[in-house]
Design a protein around this motif. Structure first.
Motif, PDB file in Angstrom:
ATOM      1  N   LYS A  43       0.756  -1.225   0.062  1.00  0.00           N
ATOM      2  CA  LYS A  43       0.107   0.113  -0.034  1.00  0.00           C
ATOM      3  C   LYS A  43       0.746   1.232   0.056  1.00  0.00           C
ATOM      4  N   THR A  44       1.984   1.392   0.555  1.00  0.00           N
ATOM      5  CA  THR A  44       2.824   2.365   0.687  1.00  0.00           C
ATOM      6  C   THR A  44       4.042   2.282  -0.276  1.00  0.00           C
ATOM      7  N   ASP A  45       4.933   3.459  -0.543  1.00  0.00           N
ATOM      8  CA  ASP A  45       5.968   3.399  -1.366  1.00  0.00           C
ATOM      9  C   ASP A  45       7.076   2.566  -0.648  1.00  0.00           C
ATOM     10  N   GLU A  46       7.101   2.736   0.585  1.00  0.00           N
ATOM     11  CA  GLU A  46       8.179   2.027   1.308  1.00  0.00           C
ATOM     12  C   GLU A  46       7.778   0.690   1.357  1.00  0.00           C
ATOM     13  N   GLU A  47       6.692   0.372   1.682  1.00  0.00           N
ATOM     14  CA  GLU A  47       6.512  -1.406   1.320  1.00  0.00           C
ATOM     15  C   GLU A  47       6.967  -1.648   0.161  1.00  0.00           C
ATOM     16  N   ILE A  48       6.641  -0.857  -1.031  1.00  0.00           N
ATOM     17  CA  ILE A  48       6.727  -1.643  -2.234  1.00  0.00           C
ATOM     18  C   ILE A  48       8.236  -1.631  -2.539  1.00  0.00           C
ATOM     19  N   GLU A  49       8.894  -0.479  -1.980  1.00  0.00           N
ATOM     20  CA  GLU A  49      10.456  -0.596  -2.254  1.00  0.00           C
ATOM     21  C   GLU A  49      11.126  -1.676  -1.394  1.00  0.00           C
TER      22      GLU A  49
ATOM     23  N   ALA B 134      13.442  -4.673  -3.040  1.00  0.00           N
ATOM     24  CA  ALA B 134      14.720  -4.909  -2.657  1.00  0.00           C
ATOM     25  C   ALA B 134      14.969  -6.585  -2.374  1.00  0.00           C
ATOM     26  N   LEU B 135      13.652  -7.014  -1.863  1.00  0.00           N
ATOM     27  CA  LEU B 135      13.672  -8.442  -1.541  1.00  0.00           C
ATOM     28  C   LEU B 135      13.844  -9.308  -2.793  1.00  0.00           C
ATOM     29  N   PHE B 136      13.250  -8.916  -3.898  1.00  0.00           N
ATOM     30  CA  PHE B 136      13.242  -9.498  -5.014  1.00  0.00           C
ATOM     31  C   PHE B 136      14.265  -9.412  -5.753  1.00  0.00           C
TER      32      PHE B 136
ATOM     33  N   GLY C 150      16.711  -7.457   3.144  1.00  0.00           N
ATOM     34  CA  GLY C 150      16.109  -8.099   4.361  1.00  0.00           C
ATOM     35  C   GLY C 150      15.996  -9.594   4.480  1.00  0.00           C
ATOM     36  N   VAL C 151      17.023 -10.164   3.559  1.00  0.00           N
ATOM     37  CA  VAL C 151      16.931 -11.548   3.506  1.00  0.00           C
ATOM     38  C   VAL C 151      17.806 -12.381   4.792  1.00  0.00           C
ATOM     39  N   ILE C 152      18.850 -11.532   4.906  1.00  0.00           N
ATOM     40  CA  ILE C 152      19.980 -12.025   5.882  1.00  0.00           C
ATOM     41  C   ILE C 152      20.301 -10.931   6.802  1.00  0.00           C
ATOM     42  N   GLN C 153      20.803 -11.458   7.901  1.00  0.00           N
ATOM     43  CA  GLN C 153      21.340 -10.753   9.059  1.00  0.00           C
ATOM     44  C   GLN C 153      22.883 -10.999   9.504  1.00  0.00           C
TER      45      GLN C 153
ATOM     46  N   LYS D  77      36.726 -11.420  15.212  1.00  0.00           N
ATOM     47  CA  LYS D  77      37.300 -11.116  13.776  1.00  0.00           C
ATOM     48  C   LYS D  77      36.256 -11.421  12.783  1.00  0.00           C
ATOM     49  N   PHE D  78      35.412 -12.111  13.169  1.00  0.00           N
ATOM     50  CA  PHE D  78      34.363 -13.059  11.909  1.00  0.00           C
ATOM     51  C   PHE D  78      33.338 -12.083  12.021  1.00  0.00           C
ATOM     52  N   THR D  79      32.570 -11.970  10.728  1.00  0.00           N
ATOM     53  CA  THR D  79      30.995 -11.540  10.712  1.00  0.00           C
ATOM     54  C   THR D  79      30.357 -12.857  10.173  1.00  0.00           C
ATOM     55  N   ILE D  80      29.261 -13.140  11.043  1.00  0.00           N
ATOM     56  CA  ILE D  80      28.624 -14.239  10.965  1.00  0.00           C
ATOM     57  C   ILE D  80      27.231 -13.834  10.286  1.00  0.00           C
ATOM     58  N   TYR D  81      26.716 -14.591   9.137  1.00  0.00           N
ATOM     59  CA  TYR D  81      25.561 -14.387   8.326  1.00  0.00           C
ATOM     60  C   TYR D  81      24.525 -15.534   8.810  1.00  0.00           C
ATOM     61  N   LYS D  82      23.265 -15.232   8.563  1.00  0.00           N
ATOM     62  CA  LYS D  82      22.229 -16.145   8.948  1.00  0.00           C
ATOM     63  C   LYS D  82      21.072 -15.505   8.219  1.00  0.00           C
ATOM     64  N   LEU D  83      20.236 -16.402   7.865  1.00  0.00           N
ATOM     65  CA  LEU D  83      18.833 -15.672   7.296  1.00  0.00           C
ATOM     66  C   LEU D  83      18.077 -15.014   8.313  1.00  0.00           C
ATOM     67  N   ASN D  84      17.426 -14.057   7.794  1.00  0.00           N
ATOM     68  CA  ASN D  84      16.487 -13.271   8.695  1.00  0.00           C
ATOM     69  C   ASN D  84      15.560 -14.192   9.074  1.00  0.00           C
ATOM     70  N   PRO D  85      15.096 -14.196  10.309  1.00  0.00           N
ATOM     71  CA  PRO D  85      13.883 -14.986  10.827  1.00  0.00           C
ATOM     72  C   PRO D  85      12.572 -14.749  10.100  1.00  0.00           C
ATOM     73  N   SER D  86      12.321 -13.552   9.987  1.00  0.00           N
ATOM     74  CA  SER D  86      10.984 -13.100   9.079  1.00  0.00           C
ATOM     75  C   SER D  86      11.005 -13.667   7.775  1.00  0.00           C
ATOM     76  N   VAL D  87      12.149 -14.235   7.187  1.00  0.00           N
ATOM     77  CA  VAL D  87      11.887 -14.698   5.980  1.00  0.00           C
ATOM     78  C   VAL D  87      12.607 -16.275   5.867  1.00  0.00           C
ATOM     79  N   LYS D  88      12.262 -16.736   7.084  1.00  0.00           N
ATOM     80  CA  LYS D  88      12.873 -18.112   7.093  1.00  0.00           C
ATOM     81  C   LYS D  88      12.240 -19.193   6.344  1.00  0.00           C
ATOM     82  N   SER D  89      11.025 -18.854   5.876  1.00  0.00           N
ATOM     83  CA  SER D  89      10.279 -19.808   5.107  1.00  0.00           C
ATOM     84  C   SER D  89      10.908 -19.772   3.576  1.00  0.00           C
ATOM     85  N   LEU D  90      11.966 -18.964   3.365  1.00  0.00           N
ATOM     86  CA  LEU D  90      12.567 -19.278   1.913  1.00  0.00           C
ATOM     87  C   LEU D  90      13.020 -20.762   1.766  1.00  0.00           C
ATOM     88  N   ASP D  91      13.278 -21.278   2.758  1.00  0.00           N
ATOM     89  CA  ASP D  91      13.657 -22.765   2.393  1.00  0.00           C
ATOM     90  C   ASP D  91      12.601 -23.437   1.693  1.00  0.00           C
TER      91      ASP D  91
END
Length: 118
Positions: free
Chosen positions: A29-35, A39-41, A88-91, A97-111
């Protein structure tokens, strides 16, 4: 059977169509939500990024593990990770000294989308 001629919607009908689409997809509904959705796609619209997502669907990884698994170079993987974070896919988090990456829990259904989930 006769082919039906296409009838172009007038301005009022076009606005009604737009309102119907917004009702059907309330998260757009909003430009922010569409953006945010765009970005996700965009984040998911690349083979390398899909590979990264599939790896992170299995377990959290640091940059060096992702580089090794993909057979790529740091700069390329870092670029893809930034796009995935922006979408917003990962966090990420720092651990020493390491940066650890994981799936964003809100998009966990990506599997499920990747064909590996229930």
């Amino acid at each position: 059977m006769a082919k039906k001629e296409w009838i172009i919607l007038n301005k009022e009908e076009s606005k009604e169509l737009f309102n119907e689409a917004q009702e059907k997809f309330p998260h757009l509904k909003t430009d922010e939500e569409i953006e945010a959705k765009a970005a996700l796609f965009k984040a998911l619209g690349d083979e390398t990024r899909l590979k990264i997502v599939s790896l992170l669907a299995v377990r959290e990884c640091c940059l060096c593990e992702l580089v090794e698994a993909l057979g790529s170079v740091n700069s390329t993987v870092t670029h893809h990770l930034k796009l995935l974070e922006r979408g917003g896919v990962i966090q990420s988090r720092r651990e020493g000294k390491f940066t650890i990456y994981k799936l964003n829990p809100s998009v966990k259904s990506l599997d499920v989308l990747l064909g590996g989930g229930d």
